[in-house]
Write a protein that holds these residues in place. Structure first.
Motif, PDB file in Angstrom:
ATOM      1  N   ARG A 221       0.817  -1.221   0.000  1.00  0.00           N
ATOM      2  CA  ARG A 221       0.000   0.000   0.000  1.00  0.00           C
ATOM      3  C   ARG A 221       0.847   1.267   0.000  1.00  0.00           C
ATOM      4  N   TRP A 222       2.015   1.201   0.662  1.00  0.00           N
ATOM      5  CA  TRP A 222       2.858   2.385   0.816  1.00  0.00           C
ATOM      6  C   TRP A 222       3.343   2.921  -0.528  1.00  0.00           C
ATOM      7  N   VAL A 223       3.297   2.111  -1.554  1.00  0.00           N
ATOM      8  CA  VAL A 223       3.724   2.534  -2.881  1.00  0.00           C
ATOM      9  C   VAL A 223       2.543   2.608  -3.845  1.00  0.00           C
ATOM     10  N   ALA A 224       1.672   1.602  -3.813  1.00  0.00           N
ATOM     11  CA  ALA A 224       0.597   1.509  -4.793  1.00  0.00           C
ATOM     12  C   ALA A 224      -0.348   2.712  -4.721  1.00  0.00           C
ATOM     13  N   VAL A 225      -0.800   3.047  -3.520  1.00  0.00           N
ATOM     14  CA  VAL A 225      -1.770   4.135  -3.382  1.00  0.00           C
ATOM     15  C   VAL A 225      -1.146   5.498  -3.691  1.00  0.00           C
ATOM     16  N   PRO A 226       0.021   5.855  -3.100  1.00  0.00           N
ATOM     17  CA  PRO A 226       0.630   7.148  -3.469  1.00  0.00           C
ATOM     18  C   PRO A 226       0.938   7.275  -4.956  1.00  0.00           C
ATOM     19  N   SER A 227       1.316   6.173  -5.587  1.00  0.00           N
ATOM     20  CA  SER A 227       1.607   6.215  -7.017  1.00  0.00           C
ATOM     21  C   SER A 227       0.413   6.734  -7.808  1.00  0.00           C
ATOM     22  N   MET A 228      -0.757   6.174  -7.541  1.00  0.00           N
ATOM     23  CA  MET A 228      -1.947   6.573  -8.280  1.00  0.00           C
ATOM     24  C   MET A 228      -2.413   7.978  -7.894  1.00  0.00           C
ATOM     25  N   LEU A 229      -2.260   8.336  -6.631  1.00  0.00           N
ATOM     26  CA  LEU A 229      -2.650   9.690  -6.207  1.00  0.00           C
ATOM     27  C   LEU A 229      -1.775  10.744  -6.880  1.00  0.00           C
ATOM     28  N   ILE A 230      -0.473  10.490  -6.960  1.00  0.00           N
ATOM     29  CA  ILE A 230       0.439  11.448  -7.596  1.00  0.00           C
ATOM     30  C   ILE A 230       0.128  11.578  -9.080  1.00  0.00           C
ATOM     31  N   MET A 231      -0.067  10.446  -9.761  1.00  0.00           N
ATOM     32  CA  MET A 231      -0.378  10.506 -11.188  1.00  0.00           C
ATOM     33  C   MET A 231      -1.721  11.177 -11.442  1.00  0.00           C
ATOM     34  N   GLY A 232      -2.713  10.864 -10.585  1.00  0.00           N
ATOM     35  CA  GLY A 232      -4.024  11.475 -10.750  1.00  0.00           C
ATOM     36  C   GLY A 232      -3.978  12.982 -10.581  1.00  0.00           C
ATOM     37  N   LEU A 233      -3.282  13.442  -9.538  1.00  0.00           N
ATOM     38  CA  LEU A 233      -3.183  14.885  -9.290  1.00  0.00           C
ATOM     39  C   LEU A 233      -2.434  15.574 -10.431  1.00  0.00           C
ATOM     40  N   ALA A 234      -1.350  14.962 -10.901  1.00  0.00           N
ATOM     41  CA  ALA A 234      -0.578  15.569 -11.986  1.00  0.00           C
ATOM     42  C   ALA A 234      -1.408  15.679 -13.263  1.00  0.00           C
ATOM     43  N   MET A 235      -2.218  14.661 -13.538  1.00  0.00           N
ATOM     44  CA  MET A 235      -3.037  14.720 -14.748  1.00  0.00           C
ATOM     45  C   MET A 235      -4.166  15.730 -14.615  1.00  0.00           C
ATOM     46  N   LEU A 236      -4.716  15.871 -13.422  1.00  0.00           N
ATOM     47  CA  LEU A 236      -5.756  16.884 -13.233  1.00  0.00           C
ATOM     48  C   LEU A 236      -5.196  18.293 -13.383  1.00  0.00           C
ATOM     49  N   LEU A 237      -3.931  18.463 -13.013  1.00  0.00           N
ATOM     50  CA  LEU A 237      -3.323  19.800 -13.096  1.00  0.00           C
ATOM     51  C   LEU A 237      -2.735  20.088 -14.477  1.00  0.00           C
ATOM     52  N   MET A 238      -2.470  19.044 -15.261  1.00  0.00           N
ATOM     53  CA  MET A 238      -1.829  19.258 -16.561  1.00  0.00           C
ATOM     54  C   MET A 238      -2.612  20.201 -17.469  1.00  0.00           C
ATOM     55  N   PRO A 239      -3.958  20.105 -17.554  1.00  0.00           N
ATOM     56  CA  PRO A 239      -4.673  21.055 -18.418  1.00  0.00           C
ATOM     57  C   PRO A 239      -4.537  22.510 -17.979  1.00  0.00           C
ATOM     58  N   LEU A 240      -4.039  22.739 -16.755  1.00  0.00           N
ATOM     59  CA  LEU A 240      -3.848  24.105 -16.283  1.00  0.00           C
ATOM     60  C   LEU A 240      -2.482  24.661 -16.634  1.00  0.00           C
ATOM     61  N   THR A 241      -1.586  23.800 -17.152  1.00  0.00           N
ATOM     62  CA  THR A 241      -0.253  24.275 -17.504  1.00  0.00           C
ATOM     63  C   THR A 241      -0.321  25.147 -18.748  1.00  0.00           C
ATOM     64  N   THR A 242       0.600  26.119 -18.804  1.00  0.00           N
ATOM     65  CA  THR A 242       0.539  27.102 -19.890  1.00  0.00           C
ATOM     66  C   THR A 242       1.832  27.211 -20.685  1.00  0.00           C
ATOM     67  N   GLY A 243       2.851  26.471 -20.307  1.00  0.00           N
ATOM     68  CA  GLY A 243       4.127  26.565 -21.006  1.00  0.00           C
ATOM     69  C   GLY A 243       5.011  25.374 -20.701  1.00  0.00           C
ATOM     70  N   ALA A 244       6.227  25.430 -21.229  1.00  0.00           N
ATOM     71  CA  ALA A 244       7.145  24.306 -21.088  1.00  0.00           C
ATOM     72  C   ALA A 244       7.503  24.037 -19.625  1.00  0.00           C
ATOM     73  N   ALA A 245       7.713  25.085 -18.842  1.00  0.00           N
ATOM     74  CA  ALA A 245       8.160  24.901 -17.460  1.00  0.00           C
ATOM     75  C   ALA A 245       7.092  24.199 -16.623  1.00  0.00           C
ATOM     76  N   THR A 246       5.867  24.676 -16.711  1.00  0.00           N
ATOM     77  CA  THR A 246       4.803  24.073 -15.904  1.00  0.00           C
ATOM     78  C   THR A 246       4.455  22.670 -16.411  1.00  0.00           C
ATOM     79  N   LEU A 247       4.519  22.477 -17.726  1.00  0.00           N
ATOM     80  CA  LEU A 247       4.273  21.135 -18.255  1.00  0.00           C
ATOM     81  C   LEU A 247       5.359  20.170 -17.795  1.00  0.00           C
ATOM     82  N   LEU A 248       6.597  20.641 -17.717  1.00  0.00           N
ATOM     83  CA  LEU A 248       7.691  19.797 -17.246  1.00  0.00           C
ATOM     84  C   LEU A 248       7.449  19.339 -15.815  1.00  0.00           C
ATOM     85  N   VAL A 249       6.963  20.233 -14.963  1.00  0.00           N
ATOM     86  CA  VAL A 249       6.678  19.860 -13.574  1.00  0.00           C
ATOM     87  C   VAL A 249       5.615  18.768 -13.522  1.00  0.00           C
TER      88      VAL A 249
END
Length: 417
Positions: free
Chosen positions: A296-324
């Motif tokens: 659980r210590w890896v499986a759950v955080p893995s999906m939470l991190i990917m989910g949050l990053a994908m939800l925030l990706m449409p808010l990125t506006t340039g190369a720097a924010t997309l890289l993050v």
């Protein structure tokens, strides 16, 4: 050639007597070579198809046949492994892949070339299942996640190296040189796989030994495996399908959103490559955490991190924010799926008798998710918008995290979670 000595599959093997280094060459060497072989030909397949007269959509379909071949052959792969054993299944997969690549080299007919690509996909299914089944048996449970994460990581390293070796070969000798390189690599994997020690068959489970004068109990079948383990397939199996959908979609969302932001192709490639680099760097530490702290210590955080990053990706506006956002996706994938999480969970829940059948179904569910994820992204991007498709994929990651958190047992084999 004499047969290698058998490896004991006792789960009670003392930790002090086991070392991953001791089995590194026979266990991980074939994965490295198989990865190099596949990595060498993958960028060349659509180019060769075009040279043989395929349209762009047809070339894409030929490329997809590799994945389709793997998807359709997970169950047959389990039967091959149950019949011949892990060692000879690995050898057969290398030989069959070499034959498929040879067909790609020595034909000028698009249909036969497509058949060769399908054969390469078939070999993927057999090899991936056999190597997972072998490591699940050969490695003590205290080292299982580290072993499987290293197995997957070495394969990815090979697939990372393969295109660079192929680029040099193609530059000096032409397009077909990539397939020759691939043939040499997968044939080497088969030869090295033949030196893998055989597994000692575990004794029959209590209560399944045949009484005197009676026939032995029937061998596990696909149907009996589905029946006996239906609860696992309908719980964690669903989670694995969601996880695989997210993982496959991540390969498309980064370049597609970079194109949406009108970034130069070189910049998009750099961002994608840096995300892949993070992915490859963290597989072993994540496997160690899974072994020492619990899945659980890896499986759950893995999906939470990917989910949050994908939800925030449409808010990125340039190369720097997309890289993050891309680096976060790469890190999340690297500590989870990239660290062998799917293979480890499958090994944890597979029975010692009929393990290959269980893993065949497990890998089939994973491949179904990997096929459906990009298809869903494409449908949503076409019917709504690319941002909506990426956001929904992020939602799938959160759903996967919830299912994993609920159904991964608190007590993991070998330690308290």
């Amino acid at each position: 050639m004499s047969s290698p000595p058998a490896v004991s599959t006792s789960s009670s093997t003392p930790q002090a007597s086991f070392s991953l280094w001791r089995i590194a060459v026979p266990a991980f060497g074939p994965s490295l070579l198989f990865g190099i072989g596949e990595g060498a030909i993958l960028p060349i397949v659509p180019l060769t198809a075009r040279e043989l007269g395929a349209s762009v959509p047809m070339a894409a379909l030929v490329m997809a046949l590799i994945g389709i071949g793997s998807l359709l052959n997970n169950i047959p792969a389990s039967m091959i492994t149950m019949r011949w054993g892990e060692r000879w299944a690995i050898v057969a997969a290398g030989a069959w892949s070499a034959l498929g690549m040879a067909l790609c080299v020595w034909t000028s007919h698009l249909g036969l070339f497509a058949l060769g690509c399908f054969m390469v996909g078939m070999s993927q299914a057999v090899y991936n299942l056999a190597r997972q089944s072998y490591m699940s048996e050969a490695v003590p449970v205290e080292y299982r996640a580290r072993a499987l994460s290293t197995l997957g990581g070495v394969m990815r390293i090979g697939m990372f190296i393969g295109p660079f070796l192929a680029a040099g070969a193609v530059h000096f000798f032409g397009l077909m040189a990539a397939y020759v390189l691939g043939i040499v690599a997968v044939a080497g994997a088969a030869i090295l796989g033949a030196r893998i020690p055989d597994l000692e068959l575990p004794p029959a489970p209590p209560g399944q030994a045949a009484p005197p004068g009676q026939a032995a109990p029937a061998r596990p079948t696909i149907v009996s495996t589905l029946r006996d383990h239906r609860r696992v397939f309908l719980t964690l199996g669903i989670a694995v399908t969601l996880v695989s959908a997210v993982r496959a979609s991540r390969q498309a969302v980064i370049p597609l959103w970079a194109d949406h932001l009108a970034l130069a192709p070189s910049v998009a490639s750099l961002i994608y490559g840096m995300a892949g680099g993070i992915d490859m760097l963290v597989f072993y530490p994540a496997g160690k955490v899974m072994d020492q702290k619990g899945r659980r210590w890896v499986a759950v955080p893995s999906m939470l991190i990917m989910g949050l990053a994908m939800l925030l990706m449409p808010l990125t506006t340039g190369a720097a924010t997309l890289l993050v956002a891309a680096l976060a996706i790469g890190f999340g994938n690297g500590i989870g799926i990239g660290s062998g999480m799917i293979m480890t969970l499958g090994a944890d829940h597979s029975p010692r008798h009929g393990r290959a059948h269980f893993l065949g179904v497990w890998r089939l569910m994973s491949d179904i998710g990997a096929s459906c994820g990009p298809a869903l992204l494409s449908f949503l991007a076409g019917s709504l918008s690319l941002a909506a498709g990426i956001a929904v994929t992020g939602g799938l990651a959160f759903a996967a995290a919830g299912v994993l958190a609920h159904w991964i047992p608190r007590r993991t084999p070998g330690h308290e979670a």
